[in-house]
Design an enzyme around this catalytic site. Structure first.
Site, short mmCIF file in Angstrom:
data_model
loop_
_atom_site.label_atom_id
_atom_site.label_comp_id
_atom_site.label_asym_id
_atom_site.label_seq_id
_atom_site.Cartn_x
_atom_site.Cartn_y
_atom_site.Cartn_z
N ILE A 136 5.19 -7.76 8.73
CA ILE A 136 4.23 -8.15 9.79
C ILE A 136 4.36 -9.64 10.08
CG2 ILE A 136 1.84 -8.02 10.60
CD1 ILE A 136 1.34 -5.86 8.46
N PRO B 29 10.53 12.92 1.39
CA PRO B 29 9.51 13.24 0.39
C PRO B 29 8.09 13.18 0.96
CG PRO B 29 10.35 11.01 0.06
CD PRO B 29 11.07 11.57 1.23
N LYS C 75 8.10 2.05 2.76
CA LYS C 75 6.88 2.60 3.36
C LYS C 75 7.26 3.87 4.12
CE LYS C 75 4.48 -1.00 2.00
NZ LYS C 75 4.38 -2.25 2.69
N LEU C 76 6.26 4.73 4.36
CA LEU C 76 6.54 6.10 4.83
C LEU C 76 7.50 6.16 6.03
CD1 LEU C 76 5.93 9.17 4.57
CD2 LEU C 76 4.19 8.82 6.32
N LYS D 193 -6.57 -6.76 -2.83
CA LYS D 193 -6.86 -7.23 -1.46
C LYS D 193 -8.38 -7.41 -1.30
CE LYS D 193 -4.39 -7.88 1.53
NZ LYS D 193 -3.60 -9.06 1.93
N TYR E 73 -3.49 -2.22 -5.64
CA TYR E 73 -3.22 -2.97 -4.39
C TYR E 73 -4.53 -3.21 -3.64
CZ TYR E 73 -2.24 -3.63 0.58
OH TYR E 73 -2.24 -4.11 1.87
N THR F 11 -6.71 -5.39 4.83
CA THR F 11 -6.35 -3.98 5.04
C THR F 11 -7.59 -3.09 5.08
OG1 THR F 11 -5.32 -2.12 3.88
CG2 THR F 11 -5.93 -3.96 2.52
N ASP F 12 -7.43 -1.92 5.69
CA ASP F 12 -8.52 -0.93 5.67
C ASP F 12 -8.69 -0.33 4.27
OD1 ASP F 12 -6.14 0.58 5.62
OD2 ASP F 12 -6.70 1.89 7.30
N GLU F 13 -7.67 -0.51 3.40
CA GLU F 13 -7.72 0.15 2.10
C GLU F 13 -8.82 -0.41 1.20
OE1 GLU F 13 -3.98 1.26 0.37
OE2 GLU F 13 -2.95 1.12 2.28
N THR G 43 10.56 -12.39 -2.00
CA THR G 43 10.59 -11.32 -3.00
C THR G 43 11.45 -10.20 -2.43
OG1 THR G 43 8.75 -10.11 -2.02
CG2 THR G 43 8.18 -11.86 -3.60
P1 NAD Z 1 5.60 -7.15 3.20
O1 NAD Z 1 5.59 -6.62 1.82
O2 NAD Z 1 6.59 -6.61 4.19
O3 NAD Z 1 5.82 -8.74 3.18
C1 NAD Z 1 5.17 -9.57 2.27
C2 NAD Z 1 5.87 -10.93 2.32
O4 NAD Z 1 5.17 -11.81 1.41
C3 NAD Z 1 7.33 -10.88 1.88
O5 NAD Z 1 8.14 -11.61 2.79
C4 NAD Z 1 7.32 -11.55 0.51
O6 NAD Z 1 8.54 -12.24 0.21
C5 NAD Z 1 6.15 -12.52 0.65
N1 NAD Z 1 5.57 -12.88 -0.64
C6 NAD Z 1 5.21 -12.04 -1.65
N2 NAD Z 1 4.73 -12.74 -2.69
C7 NAD Z 1 4.76 -14.05 -2.32
C8 NAD Z 1 4.38 -15.26 -2.95
N3 NAD Z 1 3.86 -15.26 -4.19
N4 NAD Z 1 4.53 -16.42 -2.28
C9 NAD Z 1 5.06 -16.43 -1.03
N5 NAD Z 1 5.46 -15.32 -0.39
C10 NAD Z 1 5.30 -14.14 -1.03
O7 NAD Z 1 4.11 -6.98 3.71
P2 NAD Z 1 3.56 -6.62 5.16
O8 NAD Z 1 3.58 -5.16 5.32
O9 NAD Z 1 4.22 -7.48 6.16
O10 NAD Z 1 2.04 -7.07 4.99
C11 NAD Z 1 1.63 -8.40 5.28
C12 NAD Z 1 0.13 -8.52 5.03
O11 NAD Z 1 -0.57 -7.56 5.82
C13 NAD Z 1 -0.27 -8.25 3.57
O12 NAD Z 1 -1.28 -9.16 3.23
C14 NAD Z 1 -0.81 -6.82 3.61
O13 NAD Z 1 -1.77 -6.63 2.60
C15 NAD Z 1 -1.42 -6.78 4.99
N6 NAD Z 1 -1.48 -5.46 5.62
C16 NAD Z 1 -0.35 -4.68 5.70
C17 NAD Z 1 -0.43 -3.44 6.34
C18 NAD Z 1 0.79 -2.56 6.49
O14 NAD Z 1 0.67 -1.43 6.95
N7 NAD Z 1 2.00 -3.03 6.16
C19 NAD Z 1 -1.63 -3.00 6.88
C20 NAD Z 1 -2.77 -3.83 6.78
C21 NAD Z 1 -2.67 -5.06 6.15
P1 TYD Z 2 2.62 4.10 2.77
O1 TYD Z 2 3.55 3.86 3.91
O2 TYD Z 2 3.06 3.78 1.39
O3 TYD Z 2 1.27 3.31 3.12
P2 TYD Z 2 -0.22 3.38 2.40
O4 TYD Z 2 -0.09 3.95 1.05
O5 TYD Z 2 -0.59 1.93 2.37
O6 TYD Z 2 -1.07 4.17 3.32
O7 TYD Z 2 2.19 5.61 2.81
C1 TYD Z 2 1.59 6.19 3.95
C2 TYD Z 2 1.21 7.61 3.60
O8 TYD Z 2 2.40 8.36 3.37
C3 TYD Z 2 0.39 7.71 2.33
O9 TYD Z 2 -0.57 8.75 2.49
C4 TYD Z 2 1.41 8.08 1.28
C5 TYD Z 2 2.40 8.93 2.06
N1 TYD Z 2 3.81 8.87 1.58
C6 TYD Z 2 4.52 10.06 1.37
O10 TYD Z 2 3.98 11.19 1.57
N2 TYD Z 2 5.82 9.99 0.94
C7 TYD Z 2 6.42 8.79 0.68
O11 TYD Z 2 7.61 8.78 0.25
C8 TYD Z 2 5.69 7.58 0.93
C9 TYD Z 2 6.33 6.24 0.67
C10 TYD Z 2 4.40 7.67 1.38
#
Ligand code: NAD
Ligand code: TYD
Length: 361
Positions: free
Chosen positions: A14, A217, A201-202, A166, A162, A136-138, A38
């Site tokens: 993001i 899966p 991610k899924l 958060k 996780y 996050t909504d989680e 990372t």
């Molecule tokens: P991501 O895992 O793709 O990216 C995380 C980034 O943070 C990576 O580039 C990683 O190198 C960096 N990072 C990790 N640890 C670090 C540290 N100690 N110092 C500096 N950098 C570090 O995550 P994302 O999916 O882009 O999510 C970004 C944010 O949005 C997170 O805070 C997550 O909780 C939140 N969020 C994500 C989702 C989603 O669906 N992906 C939804 C809602 C909120």
């Molecule tokens: P994910 O993308 O890991 O996001 P989150 O757990 O933050 O919602 O997973 C999205 C949904 O898909 C979640 O209900 C778990 C499910 N999932 C699978 O069924 N198979 C998979 O291999 C993965 C990674 C996720």
């Protein structure tokens, strides 16, 4: 505000989309991208920026207090947009330590640095700075089928390491506003998808596995429900909060949809069948494989986004079908990105840790 912006985690999914979004929307903003790189972060995610001279990448840890303080001073940062986190629920079940360190301690370090440089050293007056925290909504936990959607006032009830980390960081951010007057905003967003998402991610995992003829899966019965938001819409929501949001407030952000996971996966399969009718793996849905469920798997998330719509006039612009179509096409057109990412980031190791012995349920 928004002259000199520190984006943490800008090499991740993001964060890198947000950097591209800001460079289009507000090309004069100076962006400092602090990321540890990372497994989830990559330089590949922000190649070919529209305005590279206004982007500085710093490889470093948000837990490094002196690094963060120096960046705030030297770069005269007036806005922090804090994405950096450990973000994958499954990884938090296999090894929660990094989640506590980065998500809780890292946020604490950033808050302390902002308090010191912005409030104690009075580098800026309080109205000209902002700490925006991405959440996050989680944090709200899980819903029964007939429960109303999460509102900003829904009590926190996180269920995974996780989500708990958060939630903890959200509480710290609010505490710094209340106790020290740090000007903060928070956005709590639902599941994002779109370009540059790491294939753990899924949605990107399903696309990658389908392209290579591997099992798709599905955890448990596949009837878990998420609210899905196209990543550019999330960036747009963050932009709205930064520009129009009220200091001290939280805003829920979501896509307003409620598909079960199995529906997401079958839609991706259909899109791939259409894009690639001569593939050996057509129909791709034959690859669907039900596997052992995630422990403590949240059944349903749903977001009430009335507040951000009514107060900031934000709503999602890309519906789920269109967003999935764009996402599948993006991955099909960026096989080279996928190839580098899964090689560079020890991806196979994670696949073995998470999926071995899980099949055939
Ligand atoms: P991501 O895992 O793709 O990216 C995380 C980034 O943070 C990576 O580039 C990683 O190198 C960096 N990072 C990790 N640890 C670090 C540290 N100690 N110092 C500096 N950098 C570090 O995550 P994302 O999916 O882009 O999510 C970004 C944010 O949005 C997170 O805070 C997550 O909780 C939140 N969020 C994500 C989702 C989603 O669906 N992906 C939804 C809602 C909120
Ligand atoms: P994910 O993308 O890991 O996001 P989150 O757990 O933050 O919602 O997973 C999205 C949904 O898909 C979640 O209900 C778990 C499910 N999932 C699978 O069924 N198979 C998979 O291999 C993965 C990674 C996720």
């Amino acid at each position: 505000m928004l002259k000199n912006v520190l984006v943490t985690g800008g090499a991740g999914f993001i964060g890198s989309n947000f950097i591209r979004y800001v460079q289009h929307k507000h090309p004069e903003a100076k962006l400092v991208n602090l990321d540890l790189l990372t497994y989830a972060g990559s330089l590949e995610n922000f190649k070919n920026l529209p305005n590279p001279q206004n982007h500085r990448f710093v490889q470093g840890d948000i837990c490094d207090q002196s690094l963060v303080e120096n960046l705030l001073r030297d770069e005269e940062i007036d806005t922090i947009v804090h994405f950096a986190a450990e973000s994958h629920v499954d990884r938090s079940l296999k090894g929660p330590d990094a989640f506590i360190q980065t998500n809780i301690m890292g946020t604490f370090v950033l808050l302390e640095a902002a308090r010191k440089v912005w409030l104690q050293e009075q580098k800026f007056n309080g109205n000209s700075v902002r700490f925006h925290h991405i959440s996050t909504d989680e944090v709200y936990g899980t819903l029964e089928p007939d429960d109303p959607a999460f509102e900003e006032t829904t009590p926190y009830a996180p269920t995974s390491p996780y989500a708990a980390s958060k939630a903890s960081s959200d509480h710290l951010v609010r505490a710094y506003a209340n106790s020290f007057g740090l000007p903060i905003t928070i956005s709590n967003c639902s599941n994002n998808y779109g370009p540059y998402q790491f294939p753990e991610k899924l949605i990107p995992l399903i696309i990658l596995n389908a392209l290579t003829g591997k099992p798709l899966p599905i955890y448990g019965d596949g009837m878990q429900i998420r609210d899905w938001l196209y990543v550019e819409d999330h960036c747009d929501a963050i932009w709205s909060v930064l520009n129009k949001g009220k200091v001290g407030e939280s805003y829920n952000v979501g896509g307003g949809n409620q598909p079960p996971n199995i529906e997401i996966v079958t839609t991706i399969c259909t899109l791939l069948d259409e894009a690639n009718p001569s593939s050996d793996f057509c129909p791709h849905a034959q690859l669907i494989t039900y596997v052992t469920d995630r422990p403590g798997h949240d059944r349903r998330y749903a977001m009430n986004i009335d507040k951000i719509y009514q107060e900031l006039d934000w709503k999602p612009s890309v519906d789920l079908q269109e967003g999935l179509r764009r996402t599948v096409n993006w991955y099909l057109n960026h096989i080279d990105w996928l190839t580098v990412i899964i090689k560079e980031k020890d991806y196979q190791n994670w696949v073995e840790i998470n999926y071995q012995g899980r099949e055939g349920q």
